[in-house]
Each structure stands twice: as structure tokens, then as C-alpha cells.
Design a protein around this motif. Structure first.
Motif, mmCIF file in Angstrom:
data_model
loop_
_atom_site.group_PDB
_atom_site.id
_atom_site.type_symbol
_atom_site.label_atom_id
_atom_site.label_comp_id
_atom_site.label_asym_id
_atom_site.label_seq_id
_atom_site.Cartn_x
_atom_site.Cartn_y
_atom_site.Cartn_z
ATOM 1 N N ARG A 127 0.817 -1.213 0.000
ATOM 2 C CA ARG A 127 0.000 0.000 0.000
ATOM 3 C C ARG A 127 0.850 1.263 0.000
ATOM 4 O O ARG A 127 1.949 1.302 0.568
ATOM 5 C CB ARG A 127 -0.912 0.010 1.229
ATOM 6 C CG ARG A 127 -1.874 -1.167 1.309
ATOM 7 C CD ARG A 127 -3.018 -1.000 0.332
ATOM 8 N NE ARG A 127 -4.018 -2.049 0.476
ATOM 9 C CZ ARG A 127 -5.151 -2.101 -0.208
ATOM 10 N NH1 ARG A 127 -5.424 -1.152 -1.083
ATOM 11 N NH2 ARG A 127 -6.000 -3.096 -0.038
ATOM 12 N N LEU A 128 0.293 2.306 -0.612
ATOM 13 C CA LEU A 128 0.986 3.584 -0.719
ATOM 14 C C LEU A 128 1.341 4.155 0.649
ATOM 15 O O LEU A 128 2.439 4.695 0.835
ATOM 16 C CB LEU A 128 0.107 4.579 -1.490
ATOM 17 C CG LEU A 128 0.642 6.000 -1.624
ATOM 18 C CD1 LEU A 128 1.972 6.030 -2.353
ATOM 19 C CD2 LEU A 128 -0.385 6.883 -2.324
ATOM 20 N N GLU A 129 0.441 4.018 1.607
ATOM 21 C CA GLU A 129 0.680 4.600 2.931
ATOM 22 C C GLU A 129 1.894 3.989 3.637
ATOM 23 O O GLU A 129 2.454 4.601 4.557
ATOM 24 C CB GLU A 129 -0.563 4.462 3.823
ATOM 25 C CG GLU A 129 -1.143 3.068 3.916
ATOM 26 C CD GLU A 129 -2.247 2.797 2.919
ATOM 27 O OE1 GLU A 129 -3.123 1.969 3.233
ATOM 28 O OE2 GLU A 129 -2.237 3.421 1.838
ATOM 29 N N ASP A 130 2.301 2.798 3.214
ATOM 30 C CA ASP A 130 3.477 2.158 3.815
ATOM 31 C C ASP A 130 4.784 2.806 3.347
ATOM 32 O O ASP A 130 5.823 2.635 3.981
ATOM 33 C CB ASP A 130 3.503 0.664 3.467
ATOM 34 C CG ASP A 130 2.291 -0.081 4.003
ATOM 35 O OD1 ASP A 130 1.803 0.292 5.086
ATOM 36 O OD2 ASP A 130 1.828 -1.024 3.337
ATOM 37 N N TYR A 131 4.712 3.507 2.226
ATOM 38 C CA TYR A 131 5.912 4.091 1.614
ATOM 39 C C TYR A 131 5.950 5.626 1.685
ATOM 40 O O TYR A 131 7.017 6.224 1.721
ATOM 41 C CB TYR A 131 5.998 3.701 0.131
ATOM 42 C CG TYR A 131 6.184 2.239 -0.134
ATOM 43 C CD1 TYR A 131 7.432 1.711 -0.475
ATOM 44 C CD2 TYR A 131 5.112 1.345 -0.080
ATOM 45 C CE1 TYR A 131 7.616 0.362 -0.749
ATOM 46 C CE2 TYR A 131 5.281 -0.011 -0.348
ATOM 47 C CZ TYR A 131 6.526 -0.496 -0.674
ATOM 48 O OH TYR A 131 6.706 -1.824 -0.932
ATOM 49 N N GLN A 132 4.775 6.224 1.673
ATOM 50 C CA GLN A 132 4.678 7.667 1.418
ATOM 51 C C GLN A 132 5.463 8.527 2.395
ATOM 52 O O GLN A 132 6.023 9.558 2.015
ATOM 53 C CB GLN A 132 3.206 8.089 1.406
ATOM 54 C CG GLN A 132 2.949 9.340 0.610
ATOM 55 C CD GLN A 132 1.477 9.454 0.244
ATOM 56 O OE1 GLN A 132 0.600 8.845 0.869
ATOM 57 N NE2 GLN A 132 1.192 10.240 -0.779
ATOM 58 N N SER A 133 5.525 8.121 3.641
ATOM 59 C CA SER A 133 6.224 8.934 4.644
ATOM 60 C C SER A 133 7.729 8.997 4.398
ATOM 61 O O SER A 133 8.422 9.861 4.946
ATOM 62 C CB SER A 133 5.948 8.387 6.047
ATOM 63 O OG SER A 133 6.436 7.058 6.180
ATOM 64 N N PHE A 134 8.238 8.089 3.564
ATOM 65 C CA PHE A 134 9.675 8.070 3.274
ATOM 66 C C PHE A 134 10.046 8.865 2.021
ATOM 67 O O PHE A 134 11.229 9.048 1.746
ATOM 68 C CB PHE A 134 10.156 6.612 3.080
ATOM 69 C CG PHE A 134 9.982 5.742 4.288
ATOM 70 C CD1 PHE A 134 10.858 5.846 5.376
ATOM 71 C CD2 PHE A 134 8.953 4.813 4.357
ATOM 72 C CE1 PHE A 134 10.706 5.032 6.484
ATOM 73 C CE2 PHE A 134 8.793 4.001 5.471
ATOM 74 C CZ PHE A 134 9.669 4.109 6.544
ATOM 75 N N PHE A 135 9.065 9.327 1.266
ATOM 76 C CA PHE A 135 9.345 9.959 -0.021
ATOM 77 C C PHE A 135 10.217 11.210 0.100
ATOM 78 O O PHE A 135 10.975 11.527 -0.824
ATOM 79 C CB PHE A 135 8.046 10.318 -0.740
ATOM 80 C CG PHE A 135 7.316 9.133 -1.331
ATOM 81 C CD1 PHE A 135 7.864 7.856 -1.292
ATOM 82 C CD2 PHE A 135 6.070 9.296 -1.923
ATOM 83 C CE1 PHE A 135 7.198 6.765 -1.822
ATOM 84 C CE2 PHE A 135 5.399 8.209 -2.476
ATOM 85 C CZ PHE A 135 5.960 6.951 -2.425
#
Length: 220
Positions: A127-135
Motif C-alpha cells: 500500500r501507498l501509505e506504507d511508503y509515502q512517509s519516506f518519499f
């Protein structure tokens, strides 16, 4: 719509896959958003590679959606659009590899200290939410390697999915074959119903003849 027409329609139209539940679709959505953030952070404005990478990532995602929708009536079209999606993801993969090579950054192989952790993270999270905070935290090398790993996983998962569809196509056929099967099934049901009614009519005639004979014998 009568019951027989409804049955025929169910035989002709395939059930639409819920693409949002497909892991490879979820990962392509991550790839699109990650690529958008990556190009914004690390590529110079006006660089033609920006549009190229973003469009490739978007094409990968959107063709999965369109393929799933078109698959209701045409498995052939679904397979074609999934091939387009895979080609787009491969193109995106090339762009990330070129980025690392041209800037003398490292492609994390199996012996890299971060490789196992990256692989585990990408396998576990879709899921996007698993990655987004690292962008806005990852370096360009980190983001590019994450993207490459996702590209590889998506391609592998889509290959398996396409093989399953191809096997279904062989056994079920395309829409023309399903329409023919539905029509034949409808006609078979009609013939069986007519035969059943004829049998009941003959039984009724015999019963009437027996009753008439019985009545006649009583008045002799």
C-alpha cells in the motif's frame, strides 16, 4: 429479463477482477507516486526524462485498471493491456537503472548490506501509505533501488497472473465462444423442456383413456 436470459448473460460475461485487491496493482500505484516524488526531488525542471518516467509509471497502473474492466467482455483485450502495463514498467525500470549508472550510484545487489532489508520491506508492503512517509527522506539512491525492486516484483507477479488468464482463455474461450456456449445451452434447455412437456402430455392422454375405459365398462 427472464431467468433463462439471465443465465445466458452470466455465462457470456466474465466477473470483473477487483484490481484494487491485486498486489501488483497496489505496487504499481506505489511506483507511480514514488516516481512522481522522485522526479520532482532529483531531476531538473524541464528534463524530458521527468515526463517519460511519470508517464511510464502511470501507464503501468492505468492499463491494469483498463485491462480488468475490459476483461468482462474480452479476455484477449485484458491480456493485451496487461502486456502494455508490463512494457511500461520495464521502461520505467530502465530509466531508474540509467539514473543510477549515469550518476555513479550503486545498484543494490544481493551482497549489498541493505539488500535483504529492502527486499523484505517491499515484499511485505503493498500500500501507498506504507511508503509515502519516506518519499521526502530517502536519498535518490535509496528511492531508485526501492523502485527497481518494485518493478521486478510487479513484473514477476504479472507474469504469473497472465499465465493464469491464458489457461482460463484456453479452457473458457473468448466472448464469441462463450456466447455460442450460452446459446447452445439455452437451446438445449428449450429442447429438454419441450420433451418434458410432451412426455407429461402423453401421460395425461393415457390417464384420460384409462378413465374413459373404466367409465365405459361401468355402464355396460
Amino acid at each position: 429479463m427472464n431467468e433463462e436470459s439471465s443465465k445466458a448473460e452470466k455465462q457470456v460475461l466474465r466477473k470483473q477482477a477487483n484490481w484494487e485487491d491485486l498486489y501488483f496493482y497496489q505496487k504499481t500505484n506505489v511506483l507511480y507516486q514514488l516516481t512522481f516524488a522522485f522526479t520532482k526531488r532529483f531531476l531538473t525542471r524541464g528534463d524530458r526524462t521527468i515526463d517519460q518516467m511519470v508517464q511510464a509509471a502511470r501507464s503501468g497502473k492505468q492499463n491494469i485498471v483498463e485491462g480488468s474492466a475490459d476483461g468482462v467482455t474480452s479476455m484477449e483485450m485484458e491480456l493485451k493491456l496487461l502486456n502494455v502495463a508490463r512494457s511500461s514498467i520495464k521502461e520505467l525500470k530502465e530509466d531508474y537503472e540509467d539514473y543510477l549508472t549515469s550518476r555513479h550510484l550503486e545498484r543494490w545487489g544481493m551482497k549489498h548490506v541493505r539488500y535483504d532489508g529492502m527486499l523484505k520491506f517491499c515484499r511485505k508492503h503493498n500500500r501507498l501509505e506504507d511508503y509515502q512517509s519516506f518519499f521526502d527522506k530517502w536519498t535518490d539512491e535509496e528511492m531508485a533501488n526501492i523502485a527497481l525492486t518494485l518493478c521486478h516484483m510487479v513484473d514477476k507477479m504479472m507474469t504469473t497472473y497472465q499465465k493464469q488468464l491464458e489457461e482460463k482463455f484456453i479452457t473458457e474461450g473468448g466472448i464469441k465462444e462463450r456466447m455460442t456456449a450460452a446459446r447452445l445451452g439455452y437451446r438445449t434447455n428449450q429442447r429438454e423442456e419441450i420433451a418434458r412437456l410432451k412426455q407429461e402430455l402423453e401421460q395425461a392422454k393415457r390417464r384420460i383413456a384409462e378413465l374413459e375405459a373404466k367409465l365405459a365398462s361401468q355402464y355396460r
